[in-house]
Scaffold this active site. Structure first.
Site, PDB file in Angstrom:
ATOM      1  N   LYS A  22      -9.967  29.229  -1.972  1.00 38.80           N
ATOM      2  CA  LYS A  22      -8.950  28.144  -1.640  1.00 38.80           C
ATOM      3  C   LYS A  22      -7.621  28.720  -1.376  1.00 38.80           C
ATOM      4  O   LYS A  22      -6.887  28.251  -0.450  1.00 38.80           O
ATOM      5  CB  LYS A  22      -9.028  26.953  -2.452  1.00 38.80           C
ATOM      6  N   ASN A  23      -7.061  29.194  -2.393  1.00 41.46           N
ATOM      7  CA  ASN A  23      -5.781  29.821  -2.341  1.00 41.46           C
ATOM      8  C   ASN A  23      -5.543  31.044  -1.495  1.00 41.46           C
ATOM      9  O   ASN A  23      -4.326  31.646  -1.102  1.00 41.46           O
ATOM     10  CB  ASN A  23      -5.437  30.193  -3.854  1.00 41.46           C
ATOM     11  N   ARG A  95       1.035  21.436  -1.772  1.00 47.29           N
ATOM     12  CA  ARG A  95       2.108  22.107  -1.771  1.00 47.29           C
ATOM     13  C   ARG A  95       2.375  23.139  -0.488  1.00 47.29           C
ATOM     14  O   ARG A  95       3.499  24.107  -0.322  1.00 47.29           O
ATOM     15  CB  ARG A  95       2.497  23.204  -2.953  1.00 47.29           C
ATOM     16  N   CYS A 119      -0.974  20.344  -8.060  1.00 48.15           N
ATOM     17  CA  CYS A 119      -1.293  19.775  -9.540  1.00 48.15           C
ATOM     18  C   CYS A 119      -0.276  19.581 -10.664  1.00 48.15           C
ATOM     19  O   CYS A 119       0.625  20.327 -10.566  1.00 48.15           O
ATOM     20  CB  CYS A 119      -2.263  20.965  -9.988  1.00 48.15           C
ATOM     21  N   ASP A 309      -5.710  30.107 -14.039  1.00 45.12           N
ATOM     22  CA  ASP A 309      -6.547  29.184 -13.231  1.00 45.12           C
ATOM     23  C   ASP A 309      -7.989  29.508 -13.969  1.00 45.12           C
ATOM     24  O   ASP A 309      -8.974  28.820 -13.846  1.00 45.12           O
ATOM     25  CB  ASP A 309      -7.003  29.435 -11.984  1.00 45.12           C
ATOM     26  N   VAL A 331       1.790  31.327 -17.616  1.00 41.07           N
ATOM     27  CA  VAL A 331       2.193  31.117 -16.088  1.00 41.07           C
ATOM     28  C   VAL A 331       2.763  29.842 -15.785  1.00 41.07           C
ATOM     29  O   VAL A 331       3.666  29.700 -15.258  1.00 41.07           O
ATOM     30  CB  VAL A 331       1.210  31.506 -15.048  1.00 41.07           C
TER      31      VAL A 331
HETATM   32  N1  EPU Z   1       8.051  29.097  -9.547  1.00 43.55           N
HETATM   33  C1  EPU Z   1       9.499  28.807  -9.744  1.00 43.55           C
HETATM   34  N2  EPU Z   1      10.038  28.325  -8.699  1.00 43.55           N
HETATM   35  C2  EPU Z   1       9.213  28.495  -7.421  1.00 43.55           C
HETATM   36  C3  EPU Z   1       8.156  28.823  -7.445  1.00 43.55           C
HETATM   37  C4  EPU Z   1       7.496  28.985  -8.540  1.00 43.55           C
HETATM   38  O1  EPU Z   1       9.767  28.688 -10.887  1.00 43.55           O
HETATM   39  O2  EPU Z   1      10.016  28.315  -6.533  1.00 43.55           O
HETATM   40  C5  EPU Z   1       7.443  29.229 -11.066  1.00 43.55           C
HETATM   41  C6  EPU Z   1       6.015  28.045 -11.173  1.00 43.55           C
HETATM   42  O3  EPU Z   1       6.745  26.911 -11.454  1.00 43.55           O
HETATM   43  C7  EPU Z   1       5.274  28.762 -12.084  1.00 43.55           C
HETATM   44  C8  EPU Z   1       5.310  30.305 -11.890  1.00 43.55           C
HETATM   45  O4  EPU Z   1       6.527  30.355 -10.996  1.00 43.55           O
HETATM   46  O5  EPU Z   1       5.592  28.614 -13.496  1.00 43.55           O
HETATM   47  C9  EPU Z   1       4.252  30.695 -10.893  1.00 43.55           C
HETATM   48  O6  EPU Z   1       4.062  30.119  -9.787  1.00 43.55           O
HETATM   49  P1  EPU Z   1       3.465  30.673  -8.302  1.00 43.55           P
HETATM   50  O7  EPU Z   1       4.642  30.512  -7.438  1.00 43.55           O
HETATM   51  O8  EPU Z   1       2.770  32.119  -8.467  1.00 43.55           O
HETATM   52  O9  EPU Z   1       2.195  29.684  -8.084  1.00 43.55           O
HETATM   53  P2  EPU Z   1       1.994  28.963  -6.780  1.00 43.55           P
HETATM   54  O10 EPU Z   1       1.877  29.772  -5.502  1.00 43.55           O
HETATM   55  O11 EPU Z   1       2.602  27.533  -6.699  1.00 43.55           O
HETATM   56  C10 EPU Z   1      -0.608  29.442  -6.684  1.00 43.55           C
HETATM   57  C11 EPU Z   1      -1.714  28.950  -6.614  1.00 43.55           C
HETATM   58  C12 EPU Z   1      -2.221  28.092  -7.731  1.00 43.55           C
HETATM   59  C13 EPU Z   1      -2.035  29.323  -9.124  1.00 43.55           C
HETATM   60  C14 EPU Z   1      -0.908  30.059  -8.792  1.00 43.55           C
HETATM   61  C15 EPU Z   1      -0.821  31.306  -9.957  1.00 43.55           C
HETATM   62  C16 EPU Z   1      -1.975  27.978  -4.424  1.00 43.55           C
HETATM   63  C17 EPU Z   1      -1.977  27.037  -3.493  1.00 43.55           C
HETATM   64  N3  EPU Z   1      -1.952  27.796  -5.525  1.00 43.55           N
HETATM   65  O12 EPU Z   1       0.189  28.594  -6.989  1.00 43.55           O
HETATM   66  O13 EPU Z   1      -3.540  27.753  -7.958  1.00 43.55           O
HETATM   67  O14 EPU Z   1      -2.509  28.898 -10.206  1.00 43.55           O
HETATM   68  O15 EPU Z   1      -0.616  30.569  -7.857  1.00 43.55           O
HETATM   69  O16 EPU Z   1      -2.009  32.266  -9.616  1.00 43.55           O
HETATM   70  O17 EPU Z   1      -2.305  29.093  -4.022  1.00 43.55           O
HETATM   71  C18 EPU Z   1      -5.146  26.072  -8.380  1.00 43.55           C
HETATM   72  O18 EPU Z   1      -5.912  26.605  -7.690  1.00 43.55           O
HETATM   73  O19 EPU Z   1      -5.526  24.866  -8.997  1.00 43.55           O
HETATM   74  C19 EPU Z   1      -3.647  26.292  -8.622  1.00 43.55           C
HETATM   75  C20 EPU Z   1      -2.973  25.531  -9.151  1.00 43.55           C
END
Ligand code: EPU
Length: 447
Positions: A22-23, A95, A119, A309, A331
């Site tokens: 998915k990601n 997102r 989420c 995850d 995280v």
């Molecule tokens: N963060 C910030 N500011 C930002 C972006 C992120 O403070 O502008 C913080 C977040 O709040 C978090 C940390 O950085 O505390 C990590 O966030 P990250 O950007 O790595 O996560 P994401 O890209 O929003 C993706 C996956 C998540 C997965 C995380 C970590 C997708 C669509 N989502 O999220 O997947 O947990 O990376 O591997 O790719 C899921 O599949 O259930 C899911 C939540």
């Protein structure tokens, strides 16, 4: 509102097939916007997150067609600006719109992001995303309805240093830098397998990207990119979820499609807890060998660490392990909320604001219950549960399968976001599950 009635107590046995991650798939779909010609992605799972990204692409003029067996063809030759209200109405639970910014600014000079969902596992801000877009030369304007990103001229490559190796921001930089003018150097990048697969896609499209071993990614911008043809890497989160479900229920599940190289950290933990696995070229068999499970101290981290995850499904298995397990979530600040329901089901879990791990994390000085102590083994009993988020929700299903009695799990449509046909897969593994679709949400009875 969709409800699943789950009668536990039967070990899961049999085979499931895991398709593209998915990601990764959602980001590869966004990458198609950057090409001049049609892209083809294979092994795309039938999940609602894919439908949301598909809708977003279609709103922006991309023609999307399904082929056989999870093939998706995306023709971006008529990309156009979408109506703000349509994007807002469509993107509600996702997102992904933030990742459309770079490609849309390259193609159309502007992009719009509505209020973002995703989420409820923490604040999930997009400040890093907006900061990097500004550094590429884009203007970022906050409007009452969302955020408008625009650029009067071609975006320029830049030097970037992320405060945290954010997955989404690294993808934002990649999707923007590939067509920016000049060189971009990204320090502190996330290097998850899904990101490396996105880099592979972008290279197929004509991008020039190198990845160093020290979280530095260099991108030489090019003027145009073509479409790609690619098979998505398998979903290592779904694979691990089935592994944890096999362990927690005392079962034996062969996960076709699971790939060892992307799951090594999970497999190490699975083995340390007392789970067993066999690996072959087509997948991984996860099973409970019949001996008592062992407790463990665990910290989540960015790749190559233990994925955030994977944390929730493995916590359910830890309720069945002997002794005291410690889990430190580093995280997301709010990814232990799902343990409330486990406690109602009989688990002994305490959560703490302190960092209960060897490495203090950025949440230690804040007011977030991001560490947990799990004492086991505890028998689980059925409960009425409302799904809080995608991974927490699947973990509640695992707990319900391991419990005695019939649990009623509301809001399982959230699980459809990331687990393809999970009801059928559960039934195929011998689980006693019944799905019920309802028009109106019913009042919750907490037991
Ligand atoms: N963060 C910030 N500011 C930002 C972006 C992120 O403070 O502008 C913080 C977040 O709040 C978090 C940390 O950085 O505390 C990590 O966030 P990250 O950007 O790595 O996560 P994401 O890209 O929003 C993706 C996956 C998540 C997965 C995380 C970590 C997708 C669509 N989502 O999220 O997947 O947990 O990376 O591997 O790719 C899921 O599949 O259930 C899911 C939540």
């Amino acid at each position: 509102m969709t409800t699943l009635h789950v009668t536990g107590g039967t070990p899961l046995r049999g085979e499931v097939h895991v398709r593209g991650a998915k990601n990764f798939v959602s980001k590869a779909m966004v990458a198609s916007l950057l090409g001049e010609t049609t892209s083809t992605l294979r092994d795309v799972p039938d999940i609602s997150d894919v439908q949301i990204v598909r809708g977003l692409l279609e709103l922006h003029g991309v023609r999307v067609e399904n082929g056989v067996d999870g093939q998706l063809r995306m023709d971006p030759s008529h990309v156009e600006t979408a109506r703000v209200a349509d994007i807002d109405a469509h993107a509600g639970a996702s997102r992904i719109p933030v990742l459309l910014c770079g490609p849309l600014v390259h193609r159309l000079g502007r992009a719009f992001i509505p209020d973002l969902g995703g989420c409820r596992i923490g604040d999930r801000p997009i400040n890093y995303h907006l900061d990097v877009l500004r550094q590429f030369g884009a203007s970022v304007e906050k409007l009452p309805s969302g955020i408008e990103i625009s650029a009067a001229r071609r975006l320029r490559g830049t030097k970037l240093d992320l405060p945290y190796p954010s997955v989404g921001t690294t993808e934002q930089v990649l999707l923007t830098a590939v067509r920016a003018e000049g060189i971009t150097e990204l320090r502190g990048a996330a290097v998850e397998p899904e990101i490396l697969d996105l880099i592979a896609v972008l290279q197929k499209m004509g991008a020039i990207i190198s990845v160093d071993t020290d979280r530095v990614i260099r991108i030489e911008g090019v003027e145009t990119l073509a479409g790609y043809e690619h098979r998505a890497l398998p979903d290592r989160i779904e694979a691990a979820s089935w592994g944890a479900a096999a362990l927690a229920t005392g079962g034996d599940v062969y996960v076709r499609g699971a790939a060892q190289e992307d799951m090594m950290t999970f497999l190490n933990v699975f083995r340390k807890i007392g789970g067993a696995f066999d690996i072959d070229d087509e997948g991984i068999r996860f099973f409970h060998p019949g001996l008592p499970l062992r407790s463990i101290a665990l910290e989540t981290d960015v790749h190559p660490g233990f994925m955030t995850d994977w944390q929730q499904p493995i916590v359910v298995a830890l309720t069945q392990a002997e002794g005291l397990s410690i889990v430190h979530e580093t995280v997301y600040e709010n990814r232990l909320g799902f343990t409330h329901a486990l406690r109602r089901m009989g688990a002994t879990i305490q959560t703490y604001r302190e960092c209960l791990g060897s490495t203090p994390c950025r949440f230690g000085a804040m007011d977030f219950r991001h560490s947990a102590a799990i004492s086991g083994p505890t028998p689980l009993r059925a409960a009425e549960i409302e799904v809080p988020d995608l991974r927490g929700g699947f973990s509640h299903l695992i707990a319900a399968l391991a419990a005695t009695g019939t649990s009623v799990v509301h809001g399982v449509e959230l699980i459809d976001r990331g687990y393809e046909h999970f009801g059928d897969k559960l039934a195929g593994l011998g689980a006693k599950v019944e799905r019920e679709e309802r028009e109106e949400p019913e009042k919750l009875v907490v037991v």
